[in-house]
Design an enzyme around this catalytic site. Sequence first.
Site, PDB file in Angstrom:
ATOM      1  N   SER A 267       3.230  -6.727  14.556  1.00  0.00           N
ATOM      2  CA  SER A 267       1.883  -6.377  14.115  1.00  0.00           C
ATOM      3  C   SER A 267       0.897  -6.391  15.274  1.00  0.00           C
ATOM      4  O   SER A 267       1.103  -5.699  16.266  1.00  0.00           O
ATOM      5  CB  SER A 267       1.458  -7.331  12.991  1.00  0.00           C
ATOM      6  OG  SER A 267       0.264  -6.917  12.396  1.00  0.00           O
ATOM      7  N   ASP A 590       3.930   1.134   5.922  1.00  0.00           N
ATOM      8  CA  ASP A 590       4.594  -0.116   5.545  1.00  0.00           C
ATOM      9  C   ASP A 590       3.703  -1.006   4.702  1.00  0.00           C
ATOM     10  O   ASP A 590       3.897  -2.205   4.647  1.00  0.00           O
ATOM     11  CB  ASP A 590       5.074  -0.871   6.789  1.00  0.00           C
ATOM     12  CG  ASP A 590       3.925  -1.406   7.639  1.00  0.00           C
ATOM     13  OD1 ASP A 590       2.754  -1.166   7.285  1.00  0.00           O
ATOM     14  OD2 ASP A 590       4.205  -2.062   8.656  1.00  0.00           O
ATOM     15  N   HIS A 643       5.239  -4.723   5.504  1.00  0.00           N
ATOM     16  CA  HIS A 643       4.790  -5.118   6.839  1.00  0.00           C
ATOM     17  C   HIS A 643       5.321  -6.483   7.268  1.00  0.00           C
ATOM     18  O   HIS A 643       5.731  -6.657   8.417  1.00  0.00           O
ATOM     19  CB  HIS A 643       3.259  -5.116   6.873  1.00  0.00           C
ATOM     20  CG  HIS A 643       2.683  -5.311   8.238  1.00  0.00           C
ATOM     21  ND1 HIS A 643       2.900  -4.422   9.272  1.00  0.00           N
ATOM     22  CD2 HIS A 643       1.890  -6.298   8.743  1.00  0.00           C
ATOM     23  CE1 HIS A 643       2.265  -4.843  10.347  1.00  0.00           C
ATOM     24  NE2 HIS A 643       1.647  -5.978  10.049  1.00  0.00           N
TER      25      HIS A 643
END
Length: 688
Positions: A267, A590, A643
């Site tokens: 991320s 995602d 995610h």
Amino acid sequence: MASVLRFRKLCFLEPAKCSSYDEKIKKTDKKQLSETQKIGGKNYESGDNVSVLEEKPNKQQRRPPKEWKCIDSCCWTIGLLCTLWWLLLFLYHCLPANLPGLQPPEPPGARLKRSGVTALHPVVMVPGIVTGGLELWEGRPCSDGLFRQRLWGGSFTEIFKRPMCWLEHLSLDNETGLDPPGIRVRAVPGLVAADYFAPGYFVWAILIENLARIGYEGKNMYMAAYDWRLSFQNTETRDQALSRLKSKIELMYATNGYKKVVVVPHSMGVLYFLHFMKWVEAPPPMGGGGNPGWCAKHIKSIMNIGPAFLGVPKAIGNILSAESKDVAFIRAMAPGLLDSEILGLQTLEHVMRVSRTWDSIISLVPKGGETIWGDLDWSPEEDHVCDSAMNRQFDMKGNDTDSRRGFQVQESTKYGRIVSFGKTASEVHSSEFPNLRSEKQGSLHNATPPVASCGKVWTEYDDLSRETISKISENKAYTAKTLLDLLRTIAPKMMKRAEAHFSHGIADDIDDPKYNDYKYWSNPLETKLPEAPDMEIYCLYGVGIPTERSYVYKESPPGRCKSIPLQIDSSADGNKNGCLKGGVYFVDGDESVPVLSAGFMCAKGWRGKTRFNPSGIATYVREYKHKAPANLLEGRGLESGAHVDIMGNVALIEDVLRVAAGASGVELGGDKIYSDIMKMSEKINVRL
């Protein structure tokens, strides 16, 4: 609010009425009362003036049942569900593991170990925003007893015990972006910093466990924890986090047979490590003094999981109204739960007050302007179709867009309008409302007169008048370019502080000396990759989940004083291709990062020798199509593309383990693409 008051009236003011014994006697059939009754061996006619109750012994009298209230039903229901859950959990752990249907699938680490895969390259993991734990080292009197206790991550019990104290200690100084006076909150060190976000909710734990199965341990596996609230350069200024990461990589390289390191960021961690690669080779005092060639010497591969290279539109919703699609839904269904002034919760205002002190959020604002994200009438995803009836199954060889051309509608979704005020403004052609220009936004900001705050919770909206907010909404739509001017208007202190550390444009001349400043280092469109031709870069992310791309906003009701005057218009729903739901336009991704942001740099920006990748570092796009868990035993899913849940995806874990054991991108099979990332990349006209 009316619904809330009715609920309270039901629970506390109008308890359920239960008939007493006397009422039952009155309702007894008259014919039965006229008959002769025997009590204690004596006969009485119905006309006798003798009460039946008087003849009964006191010990035989029936007591009226207890009144049953709505709150009792709620408590019993909750208790029953909890008891049932713990019973099922107890049975699951007590039953033999070899029963049919209870055997979990073999972990990828165990399977690879059996095939001869063993640990080779040291592994460094870099967590993203929010997922890393934070602990208290110094605090105000209200934090007594919390020394070295987790304020973020873990059980979150302090939220309920002392919420205002908890919020105060998670906030940073609004002027410096560093610690407030008298408060020190630091990142939790070690693998436990981000293995679990909360009890039972894994982040890195599954990957760590599978790495351990092929031979990894503390000496060749490291979690590069840092305070994710700070700007990237401030993690070095305050904590020397970048220097410690540099030293750790050099130590792992030297103590593991001079094997290069495999870095696995997740991320926002991909932006943090991108910043690190420029910092480590830059001369001091701004950089780490590693000199050119440091990355080529120490790093084998960078396996970016769920990368947010070009930012996420979610960051805009967070800054504007502390919302995302889920918060907007709750706000619409139960408005009193989050921001009722009567109940005094003001949850969203408190979230905004704290998060606007975190500079790292600005790193996630969309980068590349209209060239990447589209303008008022164009976007790379304009052909995307959300209606499940129109979507066809992708095949394993690549994109299946040609077979869907017959389903495309004439009016494409205008995703380039990241923020629109009103559903109509998000759909009509730009010629039907005044064009937006940065000059107009700048004059709006300069003309904003500060007014006295009328709210109990500080946000920078308190410095804006209702007239200014109305002018903002009159502009109808904002693109990735004009959004920056909007943010400077509504959050001037945050933007002034954070824009000293981050930039969101595209470099015209990337060799210009100005790009040696650290504010450009985390933007892949304004910095160059290191000279490391043998290094590999992977973009690993999930697809097949509706992901927030743009928003329909409205002004909050003006009848009362509010700290947040804007909110997502959850009543805006439905459009021709089904991409609008609850005030949010969705694309493929995602669930947090759109495909465009996650895959563009590996698909085009860095593909081959470009001005952003002068040494031609090999890049690979590896997508994982989302598949919901088949049963409860799979937990959050063995093939999830979400995610965070993707960290438990067996295919992704296998890819990471193989590269850590020495495999190359070619040996993995090269690109694995299900989405339209290649087609979208072709539409983006960026000079390479």
